[in-house]
Write an enzyme that holds these catalytic residues in place. Structure first.
Site, PDB file in Angstrom:
ATOM      1  N   HIS A 268     -28.175  -4.412  -6.646  1.00 46.79           N
ATOM      2  CA  HIS A 268     -27.579  -3.201  -6.229  1.00 46.79           C
ATOM      3  C   HIS A 268     -27.096  -3.274  -4.876  1.00 46.79           C
ATOM      4  O   HIS A 268     -26.322  -4.196  -4.508  1.00 46.79           O
ATOM      5  CB  HIS A 268     -28.504  -2.118  -6.501  1.00 46.79           C
ATOM      6  CG  HIS A 268     -27.950  -0.721  -6.499  1.00 46.79           C
ATOM      7  ND1 HIS A 268     -26.635  -0.521  -6.250  1.00 46.79           N
ATOM      8  CD2 HIS A 268     -28.493   0.555  -6.118  1.00 46.79           C
ATOM      9  CE1 HIS A 268     -26.231   0.881  -6.402  1.00 46.79           C
ATOM     10  NE2 HIS A 268     -27.628   1.216  -6.187  1.00 46.79           N
ATOM     11  N   HIS A 307     -19.856  -6.251 -12.275  1.00 43.82           N
ATOM     12  CA  HIS A 307     -19.892  -4.803 -12.150  1.00 43.82           C
ATOM     13  C   HIS A 307     -20.062  -4.231 -13.463  1.00 43.82           C
ATOM     14  O   HIS A 307     -19.594  -4.510 -14.542  1.00 43.82           O
ATOM     15  CB  HIS A 307     -18.728  -4.219 -11.244  1.00 43.82           C
ATOM     16  CG  HIS A 307     -19.118  -2.775 -10.790  1.00 43.82           C
ATOM     17  ND1 HIS A 307     -19.125  -1.674 -11.624  1.00 43.82           N
ATOM     18  CD2 HIS A 307     -19.411  -2.359  -9.631  1.00 43.82           C
ATOM     19  CE1 HIS A 307     -19.577  -0.683 -10.732  1.00 43.82           C
ATOM     20  NE2 HIS A 307     -19.839  -1.115  -9.399  1.00 43.82           N
ATOM     21  N   ASP A 363     -19.608  -5.654  -2.649  1.00 44.11           N
ATOM     22  CA  ASP A 363     -20.381  -6.541  -1.674  1.00 44.11           C
ATOM     23  C   ASP A 363     -20.041  -7.708  -1.306  1.00 44.11           C
ATOM     24  O   ASP A 363     -20.503  -8.437  -0.597  1.00 44.11           O
ATOM     25  CB  ASP A 363     -21.845  -6.697  -2.372  1.00 44.11           C
ATOM     26  CG  ASP A 363     -22.293  -5.151  -2.563  1.00 44.11           C
ATOM     27  OD1 ASP A 363     -22.821  -4.920  -3.732  1.00 44.11           O
ATOM     28  OD2 ASP A 363     -22.506  -4.502  -1.489  1.00 44.11           O
TER      29      ASP A 363
HETATM   30  C1  SDX Z   1     -23.268  -2.513  -6.492  1.00 40.40           C
HETATM   31  O1  SDX Z   1     -23.149   0.639 -10.436  1.00 40.40           O
HETATM   32  C2  SDX Z   1     -22.415   0.560  -9.124  1.00 40.40           C
HETATM   33  O2  SDX Z   1     -21.532   1.423  -9.064  1.00 40.40           O
HETATM   34  C3  SDX Z   1     -23.004  -0.355  -8.262  1.00 40.40           C
HETATM   35  C4  SDX Z   1     -22.107  -0.263  -6.735  1.00 40.40           C
HETATM   36  C5  SDX Z   1     -22.151   0.991  -5.982  1.00 40.40           C
HETATM   37  O3  SDX Z   1     -21.444   1.319  -5.300  1.00 40.40           O
HETATM   38  O4  SDX Z   1     -23.212   1.681  -6.323  1.00 40.40           O
HETATM   39  O5  SDX Z   1     -20.979  -0.675  -7.170  1.00 40.40           O
HETATM   40  C6  SDX Z   1     -22.754  -1.188  -5.967  1.00 40.40           C
HETATM   41  O6  SDX Z   1     -24.384  -2.644  -6.722  1.00 40.40           O
HETATM   42  C7  SDX Z   1     -22.386  -3.488  -6.695  1.00 40.40           C
HETATM   43  C8  SDX Z   1     -23.056  -4.666  -7.528  1.00 40.40           C
HETATM   44  C9  SDX Z   1     -23.441  -5.573  -6.663  1.00 40.40           C
HETATM   45  N1  SDX Z   1     -24.436  -6.603  -7.232  1.00 40.40           N
HETATM   46  C10 SDX Z   1     -23.950  -8.068  -7.399  1.00 40.40           C
HETATM   47  O7  SDX Z   1     -22.951  -8.324  -6.709  1.00 40.40           O
HETATM   48  C11 SDX Z   1     -25.146  -8.684  -8.149  1.00 40.40           C
HETATM   49  C12 SDX Z   1     -24.285  -9.659  -8.647  1.00 40.40           C
HETATM   50  N2  SDX Z   1     -23.618  -9.285 -10.068  1.00 40.40           N
HETATM   51  C13 SDX Z   1     -24.587  -8.990 -11.338  1.00 40.40           C
HETATM   52  O8  SDX Z   1     -25.908  -9.066 -10.824  1.00 40.40           O
HETATM   53  C14 SDX Z   1     -24.130  -8.223 -12.224  1.00 40.40           C
HETATM   54  O9  SDX Z   1     -22.722  -8.181 -12.318  1.00 40.40           O
HETATM   55  C15 SDX Z   1     -24.459  -6.799 -11.991  1.00 40.40           C
HETATM   56  C16 SDX Z   1     -25.640  -6.224 -11.795  1.00 40.40           C
HETATM   57  C17 SDX Z   1     -23.578  -6.067 -10.812  1.00 40.40           C
HETATM   58  C18 SDX Z   1     -23.769  -5.991 -13.283  1.00 40.40           C
HETATM   59  O10 SDX Z   1     -24.312  -6.418 -14.428  1.00 40.40           O
HETATM   60  P1  SDX Z   1     -24.421  -5.882 -15.757  1.00 40.40           P
HETATM   61  O11 SDX Z   1     -23.486  -4.769 -16.167  1.00 40.40           O
HETATM   62  O12 SDX Z   1     -25.781  -5.540 -16.380  1.00 40.40           O
HETATM   63  O13 SDX Z   1     -23.849  -7.209 -16.603  1.00 40.40           O
HETATM   64  P2  SDX Z   1     -24.610  -8.265 -17.331  1.00 40.40           P
HETATM   65  O14 SDX Z   1     -25.672  -8.701 -16.264  1.00 40.40           O
HETATM   66  O15 SDX Z   1     -24.991  -7.797 -18.742  1.00 40.40           O
HETATM   67  O16 SDX Z   1     -23.551  -9.527 -17.340  1.00 40.40           O
HETATM   68  C19 SDX Z   1     -22.812  -9.517 -18.389  1.00 40.40           C
HETATM   69  C20 SDX Z   1     -22.490 -11.024 -18.466  1.00 40.40           C
HETATM   70  C21 SDX Z   1     -23.773 -11.895 -18.583  1.00 40.40           C
HETATM   71  O17 SDX Z   1     -23.440 -13.130 -19.131  1.00 40.40           O
HETATM   72  P3  SDX Z   1     -23.814 -13.443 -20.669  1.00 40.40           P
HETATM   73  O18 SDX Z   1     -25.448 -13.219 -20.844  1.00 40.40           O
HETATM   74  O19 SDX Z   1     -23.134 -12.458 -21.554  1.00 40.40           O
HETATM   75  O20 SDX Z   1     -23.455 -14.838 -21.039  1.00 40.40           O
HETATM   76  O21 SDX Z   1     -21.843 -11.383 -17.279  1.00 40.40           O
HETATM   77  C22 SDX Z   1     -22.895 -12.480 -16.498  1.00 40.40           C
HETATM   78  C23 SDX Z   1     -24.344 -12.324 -17.084  1.00 40.40           C
HETATM   79  O22 SDX Z   1     -25.057 -13.446 -17.005  1.00 40.40           O
HETATM   80  N3  SDX Z   1     -22.937 -12.102 -15.036  1.00 40.40           N
HETATM   81  C24 SDX Z   1     -22.474 -12.718 -14.205  1.00 40.40           C
HETATM   82  C25 SDX Z   1     -22.624 -12.162 -13.181  1.00 40.40           C
HETATM   83  N4  SDX Z   1     -22.504 -11.005 -13.235  1.00 40.40           N
HETATM   84  C26 SDX Z   1     -22.628 -10.981 -14.600  1.00 40.40           C
HETATM   85  N5  SDX Z   1     -22.785 -14.285 -14.136  1.00 40.40           N
HETATM   86  C27 SDX Z   1     -22.790 -14.789 -12.855  1.00 40.40           C
HETATM   87  N6  SDX Z   1     -22.571 -14.148 -11.716  1.00 40.40           N
HETATM   88  C28 SDX Z   1     -22.644 -12.664 -11.761  1.00 40.40           C
HETATM   89  N7  SDX Z   1     -22.478 -12.085 -10.503  1.00 40.40           N
END
Ligand code: SDX
Length: 429
Positions: A268, A307, A363
């Site tokens: 997050h 996201h 971010d």
């Molecule tokens: C913020 O919610 C908000 O509004 C948050 C925010 C705000 O203003 O409050 O926008 C701020 O928190 C932004 C997000 C910051 N976090 C990151 O940058 C961390 C990296 N991102 C991931 O951890 C992820 O994308 C999330 C946590 C942001 C979202 O995760 P989800 O929606 O639970 O998606 P998921 O984990 O189910 O991913 C779906 C697929 C998966 O692959 P498969 O299992 O289907 O093969 O996408 C992949 C994930 O492994 N994936 C990624 C990835 N994010 C998702 N693979 C590589 N790198 C990534 N960053």
């Protein structure tokens, strides 16, 4: 098109049910009517991590994840970043309308005159190790403020709520700056009421021996825009923590502490810090392909990408890239920018990311700017928490005033052991 309802047939009983559809949703409570017999509890919906569950109705922020649109009270964030200042946006989020000249002047005056914190708070901060993470200090000290303002427990008193909202928006930068000064081994620099919200924050962070700190106007404005972009974002993880804690009628300082703790996580708000560690680990553009391979192998996440809601480019990331240009004119270009730009270019062409609709989020570039402005990496999430406090408070106020809301208490699906009798230790296998 038929009427706004869902007809459900329960194949266990052959019975059908009509569930009304409102605002694109059914009420999960309506599922309870679907039973196999009168003693049956009825159906629940099961939605781990609330991937498809609305916890509330809200009029504050709207995101269209497919189109990459973000509106604060209906205003596009691009226009607010271009034409408003952060305190003006904080007012908009909390009260629902842009302030008039008089309202804004009064709002700024009130917040400016609440920036001081009780001297005893310094003793808490002094008790932390010099290298304590500033987010750990912020979670602790904002919770501690609840003990200095016991009137904040009157959450049903509108005047008390108004006062605490002003105190929290005003004091978060002071707590953040004091945490930074403690880490740097510097004396605390007190607020200067002649400066703007962001100018005063820079003053409390970076004033040294000069009697009057003069913030660089370009950096002051860049921080103001970054604060606008981070102010609110629907029911994200930390806002949900704010609403859940607030639903028990705890005071807003304790609820903000809960929200700040949730923001701390690397998935997050902690992602901006994680992005810098990732870019430093990659080290040069020629090492990007190997890093991408590890991400695609599932070993790592590409921090700052992806996201839950945006399945398009995060509109905030686009604006932040522009802010970077103005900051680098003052600070000099960051050596990490080339790595970030190349990483984005490669990722946006790669099917792994395209197929999963993974784009840069808020971010991905913000940390590069913060580092160029002189912030240590450990302060990045604190810089997220300060502006998000306005969003958390707007959401908390909406919750308190929402007649439909009550204490949050989700159900569960129990898969544990059935009732069994205690076994004496001498008889355990
Ligand atoms: C913020 O919610 C908000 O509004 C948050 C925010 C705000 O203003 O409050 O926008 C701020 O928190 C932004 C997000 C910051 N976090 C990151 O940058 C961390 C990296 N991102 C991931 O951890 C992820 O994308 C999330 C946590 C942001 C979202 O995760 P989800 O929606 O639970 O998606 P998921 O984990 O189910 O991913 C779906 C697929 C998966 O692959 P498969 O299992 O289907 O093969 O996408 C992949 C994930 O492994 N994936 C990624 C990835 N994010 C998702 N693979 C590589 N790198 C990534 N960053």
């Amino acid at each position: 098109m038929g009427q706004n309802s869902l007809t459900i047939t329960d194949n266990r009983t052959g019975k059908t049910y009509e569930l009304p559809i409102e605002h694109g949703a059914i009420r999960a409570a309506d599922l309870r009517a679907i039973k196999t017999d009168p003693d049956d509890f009825g159906l629940m919906s099961y939605d781990p991590a609330f991937m498809n569950t609305a916890s509330c109705s809200s009029r504050i922020t709207m995101i269209d994840g497919d189109k990459g649109i973000l509106l604060y009270r209906g205003y596009p964030v691009e226009q607010l970043a271009e034409r408003a200042n952060f305190l003006e946006v904080a007012y908009l989020l909390i009260y629902g309308e842009l302030p008039t000249t008089t309202q804004l002047a009064q709002w700024i005056h009130e917040i400016t005159h609440h920036t001081m914190i009780h001297e005893n708070v310094k003793k808490f901060i002094d008790g932390f190790h010099y290298d304590a993470h500033p987010m750990g200090i912020l979670v602790s000290t904002v919770a501690a403020l609840s003990t200095f303002y016991p009137d904040a427990r009157q959450v049903n008193d509108a005047k008390s709520r108004e006062l605490q909202i002003r105190r929290l928006i005003a004091k978060m930068p002071t707590l953040a700056a004091f945490a930074y000064r403690h880490r740097m081994g510097l004396p605390y620099a007190y607020p200067d009421n002649d400066l703007s919200y962001c100018g005063n924050f820079l003053n409390m962070l970076f004033r040294m021996s000069e009697s009057k700190y003069a913030p660089n106007p370009i950096l002051e404005r860049a921080l103001d825009v970054l604060f606008i972009l981070h102010a609110d974002h629907e029911q994200n993880c930390s806002t949900s923590a704010m609403r859940t804690a607030g639903s028990s009628q705890t005071d807003p300082y304790s609820a903000v502490a809960a929200a700040t703790a949730a923001l701390y996580g690397p998935l997050h708000g902690g992602a901006n810090e994680a992005v810098l560690h990732m870019l430093r680990e990659i080290g040069s553009t020629n090492r990007i392909p190997d890093y991408i391979k590890r991400v695609k192998a599932g070993e790592l996440k590409l921090m700052g990408f992806g996201h839950r809601v945006y399945k398009n480019y995060d509109p905030r990331a686009k604006i932040i890239k522009k802010v970077a240009d103005s900051v680098f004119e003052v600070t000099g270009r960051s050596d990490l920018l080339d790595i970030a730009l190349e990483l984005e270019r490669i990722a946006l062409q790669d099917d792994y990311f395209i197929g999963r609709k993974l784009y840069p989020n808020v971010d991905f570039y913000s940390g590069i700017i913060y580092e160029a402005m002189g912030f240590p990496i450990s302060m990045f999430t604190v810089l997220f928490a300060i502006p998000r406090t306005a969003g958390w408070l707007a959401q908390w106020l909406e919750l308190v005033n929402d007649a439909e809301q009550k204490i949050a208490r989700p159900r569960q699906i129990y898969l544990g052991p059935a009732r069994r009798d205690f076994v004496a230790i001498t008889e355990r296998g």
